[in-house]
Write a protein that holds these residues in place. Sequence first.
Motif, mmCIF file in Angstrom:
data_model
loop_
_atom_site.group_PDB
_atom_site.id
_atom_site.type_symbol
_atom_site.label_atom_id
_atom_site.label_comp_id
_atom_site.label_asym_id
_atom_site.label_seq_id
_atom_site.Cartn_x
_atom_site.Cartn_y
_atom_site.Cartn_z
ATOM 1 N N GLN A 11 1.090 -1.486 0.217
ATOM 2 C CA GLN A 11 0.471 -0.443 0.030
ATOM 3 C C GLN A 11 0.869 0.845 0.029
ATOM 4 O O GLN A 11 1.636 0.908 0.879
ATOM 5 N N ALA A 28 -12.157 10.999 -5.058
ATOM 6 C CA ALA A 28 -12.434 9.340 -5.062
ATOM 7 C C ALA A 28 -12.336 9.051 -6.349
ATOM 8 O O ALA A 28 -11.280 7.907 -6.630
ATOM 9 N N VAL A 33 -10.397 5.804 -6.467
ATOM 10 C CA VAL A 33 -10.560 4.700 -4.473
ATOM 11 C C VAL A 33 -11.618 5.041 -4.561
ATOM 12 O O VAL A 33 -12.946 6.039 -5.246
ATOM 13 N N THR A 34 -12.172 4.917 -2.890
ATOM 14 C CA THR A 34 -13.184 4.590 -3.076
ATOM 15 C C THR A 34 -13.467 5.918 -1.614
ATOM 16 O O THR A 34 -12.859 6.244 -1.070
ATOM 17 N N ASN A 37 -12.578 5.330 1.666
ATOM 18 C CA ASN A 37 -10.575 5.023 1.873
ATOM 19 C C ASN A 37 -10.216 6.376 2.475
ATOM 20 O O ASN A 37 -9.350 6.456 3.073
ATOM 21 N N ILE A 38 -10.889 7.386 1.186
ATOM 22 C CA ILE A 38 -9.735 8.376 1.693
ATOM 23 C C ILE A 38 -10.329 9.170 3.276
ATOM 24 O O ILE A 38 -9.763 9.718 4.081
ATOM 25 N N LYS A 40 -10.928 7.096 5.668
ATOM 26 C CA LYS A 40 -10.045 6.396 6.869
ATOM 27 C C LYS A 40 -9.053 7.280 6.887
ATOM 28 O O LYS A 40 -8.411 6.836 7.941
ATOM 29 N N TYR A 41 -8.257 7.360 6.426
ATOM 30 C CA TYR A 41 -6.906 7.833 6.349
ATOM 31 C C TYR A 41 -7.268 9.163 6.718
ATOM 32 O O TYR A 41 -5.969 10.567 6.945
ATOM 33 N N PRO A 60 -4.832 6.810 -0.778
ATOM 34 C CA PRO A 60 -4.217 5.403 -0.913
ATOM 35 C C PRO A 60 -4.202 5.235 -1.872
ATOM 36 O O PRO A 60 -5.415 5.690 -2.988
ATOM 37 N N GLU A 62 -3.046 2.133 -5.024
ATOM 38 C CA GLU A 62 -2.046 0.619 -4.923
ATOM 39 C C GLU A 62 -1.124 1.211 -5.609
ATOM 40 O O GLU A 62 -0.788 2.086 -7.227
#
Length: 703
Positions: A11, A28, A33-34, A37-38, A40-41, A60, A62
């Motif tokens: 990651q 996103a 990304v979803t 995901n954003i 979360k961080y 995040p 890949e």
Amino acid sequence: MLFLCFSINAQQFTTHAVKKGETLEGIAKQYKVTPFNILKYNKEIVQGKPLVANTVLVIPVESKSVEPNVPKVKSSTKEVVKENSNDQENPIGFTSYKVKRKDTLYGIAQRFNVTIEDIKRYNKELYSGNLKKGMNLRIPKFRRVKQEEADNSEDDYEIYTVKPKETRWSIANAYGITIDRMLELNPELSKTNNYLMEGQQLKLPKIAGSTVENQNIQLYTSYVVTPKQTFYSLEKQFGVSEAEIKSLNPEVRVRGLQEGMIIRLPKKEGVKKEVVNTDKYVFYEVKPQETEFRLTRKLNVTYKELLMLNPELNDGLKAGMVLKIPKEKAQDLEIKNSLVLDRFSLIDSIQTKNKPNIIFLLPFRTDKIDVSNRESAKDSMAGRKDTKYSLGIYTGALVALDSLKKLGVSVKVKTFDTQLNAARVKNFMLRENLNNVDAIIGPLDGKSLKEVALAAAQYDVPVIAPIASESDISLRNVYFTIPTEGVLRNKLISYVKERRKGENMVIIADDNNKGTQRLLLEKFPQAKILTLKNNISLDIERVRQVISAKQNWVFLESDNSNTIYHVSSVLNSRITDSVKVKMFTTNRNKAFENDVISSSHLSNLGFTYPSVEKDVTTNSFVKMYRKKYGMEPDRFAIRGFDITFDIILKLAYKNNLFEASKKIGETSYNANKFNYRKDPSSGFFNQSAYIVSYDKMMIIEAE
């Protein structure tokens, strides 16, 4: 489990500065990304609420993800392909570091020469939580970035010799480079302080166009990076692309944008500049980690005054702010082009573990004063110069010790009455254990000074002479705080030479000062001589012939008050709307203080001369002295404070005055400046002095 570990290590992250009108879903989608995901961080944002412009989000991604669909920007000169922010350099290893109290991510990143993002990337908990004491961090190690081939050409560089009063900032600004670039080119420079020594040689890039005429030269400005600054915000503010910033600042390519970093930016044409009033104000650029307390002490203003002139301070003190300061408050500061220059700060360099041990040797003359009778003692003290000088110096020194205590400096002090008795002083020095003594202040008389200097030299203890300017024998461990007549004379000659623009130069000297006349003629060969009649008066007709130009600068060298009276009166009579006269002397002795000499004439003539000290207005020292003793400090009390404060600050910094003197240049306090130069055989001599002038019946500091 192995598969999960590999997945986590794979990651990677990038950052995104939110633009006005952007949404969580749009960002996103842009990074594939979803929204979850954003979220979360980035705990500071809430789903469903609008995003704040310029917020920096951690995204995040890949390891093989496609670069976000961001439109490419073309430069006005050439097409620049943006670097893929996902292509991270792989570390060659890791260092373990345990977080200490008061550590910051910025400080740790600087220490290990990595970016804050590098630390977060390999310590994922920092994306969602704060740095805490005791944390064990993995710090990545990277291969050193190779310099561009263009940087390796020695023809592109020159050796520059540091001039008096120059700072790293002023030199970097003149050469259009950053402080980081200067450190990169000169690795021997200290990274823990900003000290530069007069005469020190630096490797610097040649200024573009300095050897070719009629070139269109790109001008640059220095800018201090503020917290959360992004390439996007810099581009909006200065019209400079990320690629241009990295090209001009190689250290940004390695470390990224860091708060407090000083970077170089091109000045763009057509940008409207705010007109600033440099007649009434000077300006100061706030440094990283500077506090309100330190700022107000440095600038000699209250925080309330700063707020009135700089309303933006209501949002907090930030590195890079340029503050406006009243010019009258900045008289003790070093100013260049209306900008307050940083000096090496002894107060900021105090090592509280150093506890100086000082001895005061002064002739209080308790042998001549009946301390049991108050009125008799008062009369005796008032009538004795030695007692007056000693009490002045010592009371000022005690105020200095009070101030140093507030700064956390602990000082051991012993005081001894010399009684102007060299034999008594000699016996004291034989009895005293000097092994742990750091400095001796005094005595005042030359005979006792020699006894003390010779005894102290055996233990390498420095001796401070508060009043003497030189000695007839070699005293290699003595610091003479009063500049010599030669230093004062050369100071004024340099002042006149630097400012002269074709004025008519005239020299008048009596018989006792013909040596000075010859020296002035060597420095100003075109000067005219006016001869004195009977060593006192001037021929009026000859004066009319010689002093007839629009601007006339006249040196008067005399130690006779009658001569000074007659000459200043005649020169004053020559002043008209078309003829201006300014009077100088290299030696303002006691003859100039005689009441027969008109202060009005001296003021009209803008009388200018070198001085050991300057006048003091009401400042923090004067207020402390009044509070402690209920009276105004005299010039000896002010001198006692300045000498003691200077010596003990240097000892608190280095614990060795001889070593400190090698590293520290000029220091200035209430009314005195100190800059000691070592004479190989005679001791340390103060090279600093003031140039003062009469102006509108007041004596002001001219330099």
